[in-house]
Design a protein around this motif. Structure first.
Motif, short mmCIF file in Angstrom:
data_model
loop_
_atom_site.label_atom_id
_atom_site.label_comp_id
_atom_site.label_asym_id
_atom_site.label_seq_id
_atom_site.Cartn_x
_atom_site.Cartn_y
_atom_site.Cartn_z
N LEU A 41 -2.68 6.88 -5.04
CA LEU A 41 -3.65 7.16 -3.99
C LEU A 41 -5.04 7.40 -4.55
O LEU A 41 -6.04 7.27 -3.86
CB LEU A 41 -3.19 8.38 -3.16
CG LEU A 41 -1.90 8.15 -2.34
CD1 LEU A 41 -1.53 9.40 -1.57
CD2 LEU A 41 -2.06 6.97 -1.40
N GLU A 42 -5.09 7.77 -5.83
CA GLU A 42 -6.38 7.95 -6.48
C GLU A 42 -6.85 6.67 -7.16
O GLU A 42 -7.88 6.64 -7.84
CB GLU A 42 -6.28 9.08 -7.52
CG GLU A 42 -6.06 10.45 -6.88
CD GLU A 42 -5.70 11.51 -7.92
OE1 GLU A 42 -5.68 11.17 -9.12
OE2 GLU A 42 -5.45 12.66 -7.53
N ASN A 43 -6.02 5.59 -6.99
CA ASN A 43 -6.39 4.26 -7.51
C ASN A 43 -6.66 4.26 -9.01
O ASN A 43 -7.65 3.70 -9.48
CB ASN A 43 -7.62 3.71 -6.76
CG ASN A 43 -7.32 3.46 -5.30
OD1 ASN A 43 -6.31 2.88 -4.97
ND2 ASN A 43 -8.22 3.91 -4.43
N THR A 44 -5.80 4.89 -9.76
CA THR A 44 -5.99 4.94 -11.21
C THR A 44 -5.38 3.73 -11.91
O THR A 44 -5.56 3.55 -13.10
CB THR A 44 -5.35 6.21 -11.79
OG1 THR A 44 -3.97 6.22 -11.46
CG2 THR A 44 -6.02 7.45 -11.23
N GLN A 45 -4.64 2.90 -11.17
CA GLN A 45 -4.02 1.73 -11.78
C GLN A 45 -4.28 0.50 -10.93
O GLN A 45 -4.61 0.60 -9.73
CB GLN A 45 -2.49 1.92 -11.87
CG GLN A 45 -2.05 2.99 -12.85
CD GLN A 45 -0.53 3.14 -12.82
OE1 GLN A 45 0.02 3.55 -11.82
NE2 GLN A 45 0.11 2.80 -13.92
N GLY A 46 -4.13 -0.69 -11.51
CA GLY A 46 -4.20 -1.92 -10.75
C GLY A 46 -2.96 -2.05 -9.89
O GLY A 46 -1.92 -1.48 -10.21
N PRO A 47 -3.04 -2.78 -8.78
CA PRO A 47 -1.90 -2.89 -7.86
C PRO A 47 -0.61 -3.36 -8.51
O PRO A 47 0.45 -2.78 -8.27
CB PRO A 47 -2.41 -3.88 -6.81
CG PRO A 47 -3.89 -3.72 -6.84
CD PRO A 47 -4.24 -3.44 -8.27
N ALA A 48 -0.66 -4.42 -9.31
CA ALA A 48 0.57 -4.95 -9.91
C ALA A 48 1.24 -3.90 -10.79
O ALA A 48 2.45 -3.69 -10.72
CB ALA A 48 0.26 -6.21 -10.72
N ALA A 49 0.45 -3.23 -11.62
CA ALA A 49 1.01 -2.20 -12.51
C ALA A 49 1.55 -1.03 -11.70
O ALA A 49 2.59 -0.44 -12.05
CB ALA A 49 -0.07 -1.72 -13.48
N ALA A 50 0.85 -0.68 -10.63
CA ALA A 50 1.29 0.45 -9.81
C ALA A 50 2.61 0.14 -9.10
O ALA A 50 3.51 0.98 -9.03
CB ALA A 50 0.21 0.79 -8.78
N ILE A 51 2.71 -1.07 -8.56
CA ILE A 51 3.96 -1.47 -7.88
C ILE A 51 5.12 -1.45 -8.86
O ILE A 51 6.20 -0.93 -8.56
CB ILE A 51 3.80 -2.87 -7.25
CG1 ILE A 51 2.73 -2.84 -6.16
CG2 ILE A 51 5.14 -3.34 -6.67
CD1 ILE A 51 2.34 -4.23 -5.66
N GLU A 52 4.90 -2.01 -10.03
CA GLU A 52 5.96 -2.05 -11.03
C GLU A 52 6.36 -0.64 -11.45
O GLU A 52 7.55 -0.34 -11.63
CB GLU A 52 5.52 -2.86 -12.25
CG GLU A 52 6.62 -3.06 -13.26
CD GLU A 52 6.30 -4.11 -14.31
OE1 GLU A 52 6.77 -3.95 -15.46
OE2 GLU A 52 5.61 -5.10 -13.98
N ALA A 53 5.37 0.24 -11.60
CA ALA A 53 5.67 1.63 -11.99
C ALA A 53 6.54 2.31 -10.95
O ALA A 53 7.51 3.00 -11.28
CB ALA A 53 4.37 2.40 -12.18
N PHE A 54 6.21 2.10 -9.66
CA PHE A 54 7.01 2.71 -8.59
C PHE A 54 8.44 2.19 -8.64
O PHE A 54 9.40 2.97 -8.55
CB PHE A 54 6.40 2.42 -7.22
CG PHE A 54 7.27 2.87 -6.09
CD1 PHE A 54 7.25 4.18 -5.65
CD2 PHE A 54 8.16 1.99 -5.47
CE1 PHE A 54 8.08 4.61 -4.62
CE2 PHE A 54 8.99 2.40 -4.44
CZ PHE A 54 8.95 3.71 -4.01
#
Length: 589
Positions: A41-54
């Protein structure tokens, strides 16, 4: 041969260090998921990396959660009064409700991402989870804010979940006195229901009468429960933008309305064949006209000498071998590695059950084996569930879910393989009870479940205008049963309280647990009809199909087998197998 299961590869006991460590690990994964929410929510990562992390974090969480919940459920199924298991099950429900906000936040965030297909294509891990992500995107249309989702999950524990627990507690604790072979005994409601299968007519009638008396006492509590649960569902699904509870269930089932309509239309066409069967059964049992409802599950013919558990194992393995060596070897592993608890004993649930434990690539099966052909069929059915899950053992936790309609495919297919062998190997007299029970089971899942579907459809329509009284619920159940059974069942004996005996109506969040089982039986029968036509070609595709069920909707999964579930002819062909059995039954008697 050992008839109890071994759970050591899961947890050896509630005191085991492994269980304690997993409980601590679950908290760590839960905290990591919550931290992910903040960082995204603080946008600390790019979308692809964030999705993969989740996805990685959620897979880790689910891998531990599934093991802990499975252990609690397995122990409770074998001992319904086990307090440690009850506490662990409650604990898991609470932990999972706390994750609801995180999952809701992810869905909403995912829906706001642009060029999502481009992101998925940039990562092998995301590609592996493409179907899961696409489902989340579809679900995001019905997701409320994270705060509201958490509030709903929390309030359900004192709302619909509380009504569900009240129903389950009252229904399981009801005792009524009945005379069995000259001796007065106190029996449970579930025992009375199971006595519908008794061979002695006087016991079936006595159980039916006692069941109605017990239901009359329990009815006010059950009416309050069903009104509370259905009323909450209408409110929540309305808030989420569903046009009906049925729309929500179809989406969760990965089924479209065209498939449901094709199946139901074929089923309605076939009802006269079942009515013919019930009238023939009435005559066999000495009734001049329609069949009394208390005799609907009466066995026809006498069972042969009961089989031993070892003989049952040999029958199942040899029957599966007629289909494929791989399926037979899987069944052999299930028996040899003690995945089954088949020993009848006090405090143990009386139904068949298969719980899959994907993180350890195993399943556990529970039955109560007494040596009848029915017990052998139940064992084959549950092993079929385990086999289906074994075809998905290579998948991540998030890629192992398959919808309820498909869930019954492999189990009924395996049951059919065994029943066909049992019937073909038996003499005419020995085959009759097996054949009749197969038809009776089909009638249960098709005719009776059709009545249940009609009841639930009208329940939600009428509940929107306010709660229904006991009398209104009874009248609705009665009219739906008349529509399904027609004049083949004596209308004066129809059990108007049957809505109380359908636990699915009281399972919050699991609406319409009726047509998916009708689908499962007919889809499996339809596949069996294809197998008879195609032989070896079918066998090579079957495992591929089962392996694809967790990452495809029903239409696409069926297409792997060359089946069009939108075609009414597919469903007619499936029903033709049952009609043929009915004709065979009538000719034999």
């Amino acid at each position: 041969m050992d008839m109890t299961w071994n759970l050591d590869t899961l947890y050896p006991s509630f005191d085991s260090p492994k269980l304690s460590a997993d409980r601590e690990l679950l908290d760590q994964h839960s905290k990591a998921l919550n931290q992910w929410t903040k960082s995204v929510l603080e946008n600390t990562q790019g979308p692809a990396a964030a999705i993969e992390a989740f996805l990685r974090l959620y897979n880790q969480y689910k891998s531990v959660y599934v093991c802990l919940l499975a252990y609690a459920e397995l122990i409770l199924s074998a001992d319904s009064d086990h307090m440690e298991a009850m506490n662990l099950a409650d604990d898991m429900e609470q932990v999972n409700s706390e994750i609801a906000g995180t999952v809701a936040s992810f869905k909403l965030w995912l829906a706001g991402c642009e060029n999502i297909d481009e992101f998925i294509g940039s990562s092998p891990y995301l590609l592996e989870h493409r179907f899961y992500l696409q489902e989340l995107l579809a679900q995001s249309r019905h997701v409320l804010s994270a705060e509201v989702e958490v509030a709903i999950a929390s309030m359900q524990s004192t709302g619909s979940k509380a009504w569900e627990r009240l129903y389950m507690e009252r229904a399981s604790n009801v005792r009524t006195v009945i005379s069995i072979e000259g001796e007065s005994r106190q029996v449970t409601l579930s025992k009375l229901r199971s006595m519908a299968y008794e061979s002695k007519a006087e016991l079936r009638l006595a159980a039916y009468t006692a069941e109605i008396e017990a239901c009359q006492q329990l009815a006010p509590v059950c009416a309050a429960s069903i009104n509370g649960i259905s009323g909450e569902a209408l409110t929540i699904y309305g808030m989420r933008g569903y046009s009906s509870s049925l729309e929500k269930v179809l989406e969760a089932s990965r089924m479209d309305s065209e498939t449901l309509d094709a199946m139901l239309n074929a089923l309605k066409e076939s009802l006269p064949s079942f009515h013919t069967y019930y009238r023939k059964k009435a005559g066999i049992l000495g009734h001049q006209d329609a069949l009394p409802f208390y005799d609907i599950f009466a066995p026809i013919g006498e069972e042969t000498v009961p089989a031993t558990y070892t003989e049952a194992k040999d029958i199942i393995i040899s029957s599966f071998a007629t289909f494929s060596r791989e399926l037979a070897e899987f069944a052999e592993k299930v028996f040899d590695q003690c995945w089954i608890d088949a020993e009848p004993r006090a405090g143990k649930a009386g139904y068949g059950l298969c719980i899959d434990i994907f993180p350890i690539q195993e399943s556990r099966i529970m039955t109560c084996f007494t040596g009848t052909s029915l017990d052998i069929s139940v064992l084959a059915h549950e092993i079929g569930h385990a086999y289906h899950s074994s075809c998905l053992s290579h998948e991540t936790m998030l890629n192992t879910d398959y919808p309820i309609p498909i869930a019954e495919t492999a189990s009924i297919f395996c049951e059919t393989l065994v029943n066909q062998v049992l019937i073909s190997n038996a003499s005419g007299k020995e085959a009759l009870p097996i054949l009749e029970r197969s038809i009776s089971d089909a009638g249960y899942y098709l005719v009776d479940f059709y009545a249940r579907y009609l009841f639930e459809l009208q329940l939600f329509t009428r509940r929107a205008s306010g709660p229904l009284s006991v009398q209104e619920l009874n009248e609705l159940m009665h009219s739906c049963m008349v529509e399904a059974y027609g004049e083949s069942i004596d209308e004066t004996t129809l059990h108007a309280y049957m809505w109380m005996n359908k636990a699915g109506y009281f399972m919050a969040g699991n609406e319409f647990l009726n047509f998916p089982y009708s689908f499962g039986l007919l889809f499996s029968k339809g596949l069996y009809a294809e197998y008879l036509k195609r032989g070896a070609e079918f066998i090579s595709q079957y495992r591929l199909f089962l392996s694809a069920t967790s990452k495809n909707n029903i239409v696409d999964a069926a297409a792997i087998m060359g089946v069009d579930v939108h075609s009414i002819d597919f469903w007619r062909n499936a029903l033709q197998l049952i009609k043929t059995d009915i004709a065979e039954f009538i000719s034999r008697v």
